[in-house]
Scaffold this motif. Structure first.
Motif, PDB file in Angstrom:
ATOM      1  N   LEU A 312       0.704  -1.331   0.168  1.00  0.00           N
ATOM      2  CA  LEU A 312      -0.106   0.045  -0.067  1.00  0.00           C
ATOM      3  C   LEU A 312       0.839   1.389   0.271  1.00  0.00           C
ATOM      4  O   LEU A 312       0.627   2.191  -0.644  1.00  0.00           O
ATOM      5  N   GLY A 313       1.962   1.058   0.686  1.00  0.00           N
ATOM      6  CA  GLY A 313       2.948   2.268   0.929  1.00  0.00           C
ATOM      7  C   GLY A 313       3.365   2.785  -0.652  1.00  0.00           C
ATOM      8  O   GLY A 313       3.922   3.948  -0.794  1.00  0.00           O
ATOM      9  N   ARG A 314       3.496   1.659  -1.530  1.00  0.00           N
ATOM     10  CA  ARG A 314       4.129   1.844  -2.882  1.00  0.00           C
ATOM     11  C   ARG A 314       3.299   2.791  -3.740  1.00  0.00           C
ATOM     12  O   ARG A 314       3.664   3.384  -4.468  1.00  0.00           O
ATOM     13  N   VAL A 315       1.974   2.701  -3.296  1.00  0.00           N
ATOM     14  CA  VAL A 315       1.128   3.655  -4.012  1.00  0.00           C
ATOM     15  C   VAL A 315       1.204   5.169  -3.592  1.00  0.00           C
ATOM     16  O   VAL A 315       1.526   6.011  -4.685  1.00  0.00           O
ATOM     17  N   VAL A 316       1.326   5.259  -2.398  1.00  0.00           N
ATOM     18  CA  VAL A 316       1.844   6.653  -2.085  1.00  0.00           C
ATOM     19  C   VAL A 316       3.057   7.154  -2.330  1.00  0.00           C
ATOM     20  O   VAL A 316       3.231   8.199  -2.615  1.00  0.00           O
ATOM     21  N   GLN A 317       4.131   6.245  -2.333  1.00  0.00           N
ATOM     22  CA  GLN A 317       5.267   6.645  -2.789  1.00  0.00           C
ATOM     23  C   GLN A 317       5.545   7.216  -4.221  1.00  0.00           C
ATOM     24  O   GLN A 317       6.134   8.066  -4.309  1.00  0.00           O
ATOM     25  N   SER A 318       4.722   6.692  -5.052  1.00  0.00           N
ATOM     26  CA  SER A 318       4.709   6.974  -6.461  1.00  0.00           C
ATOM     27  C   SER A 318       4.200   8.356  -6.575  1.00  0.00           C
ATOM     28  O   SER A 318       4.852   9.176  -7.346  1.00  0.00           O
ATOM     29  N   GLU A 319       3.132   8.876  -5.645  1.00  0.00           N
ATOM     30  CA  GLU A 319       2.648  10.390  -5.736  1.00  0.00           C
ATOM     31  C   GLU A 319       3.881  11.104  -5.032  1.00  0.00           C
ATOM     32  O   GLU A 319       3.809  11.948  -5.578  1.00  0.00           O
ATOM     33  N   LEU A 320       4.350  10.721  -4.139  1.00  0.00           N
ATOM     34  CA  LEU A 320       5.617  11.287  -3.428  1.00  0.00           C
ATOM     35  C   LEU A 320       6.532  11.705  -4.445  1.00  0.00           C
ATOM     36  O   LEU A 320       7.169  12.905  -4.277  1.00  0.00           O
ATOM     37  N   VAL A 321       7.010  10.650  -5.191  1.00  0.00           N
ATOM     38  CA  VAL A 321       8.361  11.041  -6.196  1.00  0.00           C
ATOM     39  C   VAL A 321       7.815  11.904  -7.233  1.00  0.00           C
ATOM     40  O   VAL A 321       8.380  12.859  -7.459  1.00  0.00           O
ATOM     41  N   ARG A 322       6.518  11.776  -7.590  1.00  0.00           N
ATOM     42  CA  ARG A 322       6.223  12.879  -8.684  1.00  0.00           C
ATOM     43  C   ARG A 322       5.910  14.156  -8.029  1.00  0.00           C
ATOM     44  O   ARG A 322       6.381  15.138  -8.775  1.00  0.00           O
ATOM     45  N   ALA A 323       5.350  14.447  -6.740  1.00  0.00           N
ATOM     46  CA  ALA A 323       5.106  15.647  -6.357  1.00  0.00           C
ATOM     47  C   ALA A 323       6.480  16.413  -5.772  1.00  0.00           C
ATOM     48  O   ALA A 323       6.653  17.453  -6.023  1.00  0.00           O
ATOM     49  N   ALA A 324       7.421  15.406  -5.271  1.00  0.00           N
ATOM     50  CA  ALA A 324       8.625  16.097  -5.064  1.00  0.00           C
ATOM     51  C   ALA A 324       9.607  16.568  -6.427  1.00  0.00           C
ATOM     52  O   ALA A 324      10.198  17.433  -6.399  1.00  0.00           O
ATOM     53  N   LEU A 325       9.558  15.833  -7.435  1.00  0.00           N
ATOM     54  CA  LEU A 325      10.090  15.988  -8.527  1.00  0.00           C
ATOM     55  C   LEU A 325       9.387  17.451  -9.253  1.00  0.00           C
ATOM     56  O   LEU A 325      10.129  18.345  -9.778  1.00  0.00           O
ATOM     57  N   ASP A 326       8.188  17.331  -9.147  1.00  0.00           N
ATOM     58  CA  ASP A 326       7.487  18.589  -9.771  1.00  0.00           C
ATOM     59  C   ASP A 326       7.959  19.772  -9.021  1.00  0.00           C
ATOM     60  O   ASP A 326       8.008  20.807  -9.604  1.00  0.00           O
ATOM     61  N   ALA A 327       8.007  19.674  -7.585  1.00  0.00           N
ATOM     62  CA  ALA A 327       7.956  20.957  -6.770  1.00  0.00           C
ATOM     63  C   ALA A 327       9.800  21.462  -7.000  1.00  0.00           C
ATOM     64  O   ALA A 327      10.091  22.497  -7.157  1.00  0.00           O
ATOM     65  N   GLY A 328      10.625  20.349  -7.062  1.00  0.00           N
ATOM     66  CA  GLY A 328      12.075  20.784  -7.314  1.00  0.00           C
ATOM     67  C   GLY A 328      12.651  21.155  -6.055  1.00  0.00           C
ATOM     68  O   GLY A 328      13.907  21.547  -6.127  1.00  0.00           O
ATOM     69  N   GLU A 329      12.298  21.216  -4.726  1.00  0.00           N
ATOM     70  CA  GLU A 329      12.842  21.740  -3.658  1.00  0.00           C
ATOM     71  C   GLU A 329      13.850  20.482  -3.027  1.00  0.00           C
ATOM     72  O   GLU A 329      13.556  19.341  -3.158  1.00  0.00           O
ATOM     73  N   PRO A 330      15.136  20.595  -3.281  1.00  0.00           N
ATOM     74  CA  PRO A 330      16.227  19.526  -3.280  1.00  0.00           C
ATOM     75  C   PRO A 330      16.086  18.703  -2.039  1.00  0.00           C
ATOM     76  O   PRO A 330      16.438  17.532  -2.263  1.00  0.00           O
ATOM     77  N   VAL A 331      15.654  19.374  -0.648  1.00  0.00           N
ATOM     78  CA  VAL A 331      15.842  18.607   0.314  1.00  0.00           C
ATOM     79  C   VAL A 331      14.793  17.421   0.279  1.00  0.00           C
ATOM     80  O   VAL A 331      14.881  16.175   0.670  1.00  0.00           O
ATOM     81  N   ARG A 332      13.440  17.709   0.194  1.00  0.00           N
ATOM     82  CA  ARG A 332      12.489  16.995  -0.155  1.00  0.00           C
ATOM     83  C   ARG A 332      12.613  15.960  -1.533  1.00  0.00           C
ATOM     84  O   ARG A 332      12.173  14.975  -1.313  1.00  0.00           O
ATOM     85  N   VAL A 333      13.263  16.531  -2.456  1.00  0.00           N
ATOM     86  CA  VAL A 333      13.604  15.408  -3.513  1.00  0.00           C
ATOM     87  C   VAL A 333      14.663  14.404  -3.023  1.00  0.00           C
ATOM     88  O   VAL A 333      14.246  13.239  -3.236  1.00  0.00           O
ATOM     89  N   CYS A 334      15.695  14.615  -2.159  1.00  0.00           N
ATOM     90  CA  CYS A 334      16.365  13.738  -1.528  1.00  0.00           C
ATOM     91  C   CYS A 334      15.430  12.807  -0.559  1.00  0.00           C
ATOM     92  O   CYS A 334      15.757  11.442  -0.857  1.00  0.00           O
ATOM     93  N   LEU A 335      14.868  13.096   0.023  1.00  0.00           N
ATOM     94  CA  LEU A 335      13.893  12.364   0.932  1.00  0.00           C
ATOM     95  C   LEU A 335      12.987  11.393  -0.091  1.00  0.00           C
ATOM     96  O   LEU A 335      13.012   9.997   0.332  1.00  0.00           O
ATOM     97  N   ALA A 336      12.437  11.844  -0.998  1.00  0.00           N
ATOM     98  CA  ALA A 336      11.449  11.045  -1.805  1.00  0.00           C
ATOM     99  C   ALA A 336      12.615   9.931  -2.498  1.00  0.00           C
ATOM    100  O   ALA A 336      12.140   8.945  -2.620  1.00  0.00           O
ATOM    101  N   LEU A 337      13.627  10.455  -3.084  1.00  0.00           N
ATOM    102  CA  LEU A 337      14.448   9.344  -3.706  1.00  0.00           C
ATOM    103  C   LEU A 337      15.042   8.405  -2.826  1.00  0.00           C
ATOM    104  O   LEU A 337      15.069   7.195  -3.095  1.00  0.00           O
ATOM    105  N   ALA A 338      15.466   8.682  -1.546  1.00  0.00           N
ATOM    106  CA  ALA A 338      15.768   7.859  -0.698  1.00  0.00           C
ATOM    107  C   ALA A 338      14.917   6.875  -0.371  1.00  0.00           C
ATOM    108  O   ALA A 338      15.145   5.441  -0.175  1.00  0.00           O
ATOM    109  N   GLN A 339      13.699   7.365  -0.097  1.00  0.00           N
ATOM    110  CA  GLN A 339      12.273   6.569   0.129  1.00  0.00           C
ATOM    111  C   GLN A 339      12.120   5.589  -1.095  1.00  0.00           C
ATOM    112  O   GLN A 339      11.854   4.141  -1.056  1.00  0.00           O
ATOM    113  N   GLU A 340      12.471   5.955  -2.013  1.00  0.00           N
ATOM    114  CA  GLU A 340      12.121   5.047  -3.565  1.00  0.00           C
ATOM    115  C   GLU A 340      13.483   4.110  -3.712  1.00  0.00           C
ATOM    116  O   GLU A 340      13.055   2.995  -4.119  1.00  0.00           O
ATOM    117  N   VAL A 341      14.407   4.371  -3.084  1.00  0.00           N
ATOM    118  CA  VAL A 341      15.409   3.425  -3.097  1.00  0.00           C
ATOM    119  C   VAL A 341      15.123   2.272  -2.266  1.00  0.00           C
ATOM    120  O   VAL A 341      15.240   0.906  -2.558  1.00  0.00           O
TER     121      VAL A 341
END
Length: 372
Positions: A312-341
């Motif tokens: 179930l978390g994978r569903v929310v994770q996909s939304e997270l990656v998209r939202a973080a990359l669209d926003a472009g704020e680097p710290v949150r991009v790092c958090l999203a990518l770390a969770q993606e790993v």
């Protein structure tokens, strides 16, 4: 017991049935009034006490002669720590004997004297706030205790005493003159301390209470923390409906039921793959506050579901990656990518190429940002 043997040897005659506390009390009464006062405050303090503070509380000038007398009489220990002389009752029997001789009014008076002595001698920078809180409470002045409780809580948090920090925040809440915003801030701090102490059920209750005090953006963030704690605690029956409601509040419809989530996951996986990991970097101040809050909510839910329900978390994770990359704020991009790993690695060796690609992208961003 060396103290018992010493007191028996010192006593000219020992009456049958006489207790060690009685022997100590009789000898203490033969001290000078100033020495008795110094012994009283050191016993009431319940911790090693600098002679300067003990003398100030006892109303004694200097205090070193009286402290030396107590040491010679073996009623207290006197040792040097750094540039201070530290006084402490020689034994629990000594402390118990002194306390037993004081009534409630006298005890309260000594506690007040100790609180004022700490404030006067140490000053705001070096103040032992926790000791001051304890003495003001024991003196019957809880409002004065509340004044120092927040500073004391912050200090014990630095020592990782999170349960004690939560107790001190509660003292501040109970007796301080806070407005609604101030109460909410203290509730948040208390909940965070409880969470760090592993008391997730209590932390969830406090976060929920804080979220209800005012209806604003801060309330949504507090509800985010409430949902996060519930998920990490594994209380999915409560957490999943609360998470869906929270997502709806920020304008996202993410179904967290089984069949709907699997359909959504397939769609999102394709969207993320087509989009790639490129983004336009923006400072946090250049991103709308609502977008940052959305990312934070998604991160809390995705990271917590990684433990409770990874599928179930994978569903929310996909939304997270998209939202973080669209926003472009680097710290949150790092958090999203770390969770993606983490999520990608859960698929095993077949996902090795994906894990390495995302990890490399994460490292390049993290090295550039250098966020602590």
């Amino acid at each position: 017991n060396p103290l018992v043997l010493t007191e028996m040897a010192r006593s000219p005659e020992v009456t049958p049935g006489l207790r060690i506390d009685d022997l100590v009390r009789e000898r203490a009464l033969r001290l000078s009034p100033d020495a008795q006062a110094m012994l009283a405050v050191s016993s009431i303090a319940a911790r090693p006490l600098p002679v300067e503070i003990a003398a100030h509380a006892a109303g004694v000038v200097g205090g070193h002669d009286e402290a030396t007398q107590l040491s010679i009489e073996r009623l207290a220990t006197l040792r040097q720590v750094g540039d201070q002389m530290i006084l402490h009752p020689a034994h629990d029997h000594v402390r118990a004997a002194v306390l037993a001789s004081l009534d409630a009014e006298a005890l309260a008076g000594w506690h007040e004297a100790l609180a004022r002595a700490f404030e006067a001698v140490q000053g705001p920078e070096q103040l032992d706030s926790q000791a001051v809180v304890e003495h003001w409470l024991a003196a019957g002045h809880p409002a004065n205790a509340a004044h120092h409780a927040v500073a004391a809580a912050l200090r014990v948090e630095e020592a990782f005493a999170f349960r004690r920090a939560a107790e001190l925040y509660q003292i501040a809440l109970a007796y301080g003159p806070w407005d609604t915003a101030g109460q909410r801030d203290l509730l948040r701090r208390k909940a965070h301390a409880l969470q760090c102490a592993g008391q997730l059920d209590e932390a969830a209750q406090v976060y929920a209470h804080a979220a209800q005090l005012l209806a604003d953006g801060e309330a949504i963030d507090l509800e985010r923390l409430h949902v996060e704690v519930l998920l990490r605690r594994g209380r999915l029956d409560e957490a999943l409906p609360a998470a869906e409601k929270l997502l709806a509040q920020i304008g996202l419809r993410v179904p967290l039921s089984g069949r709907a989530s699997r359909t959504r996951l397939a769609t999102q996986w394709l969207q993320v793959k087509l989009r790639g990991l490129d983004y336009v970097e923006r400072d946090a101040t250049a991103v709308a506050a609502h977008d940052l809050l959305t990312i934070d909510v998604l991160y809390s839910i995705a990271s917590s579901l990684a433990f409770a329900d990874p599928a179930l978390g994978r569903v929310v994770q996909s939304e997270l990656v998209r939202a973080a990359l669209d926003a472009g704020e680097p710290v949150r991009v790092c958090l999203a990518l770390a969770q993606e790993v983490c999520y990608a690695a859960a698929g095993g060796s077949r996902n090795r190429a994906v894990v390495e690609a995302v990890a490399a992208r994460l490292k390049s961003v993290a090295d550039r940002v250098a966020y602590p």
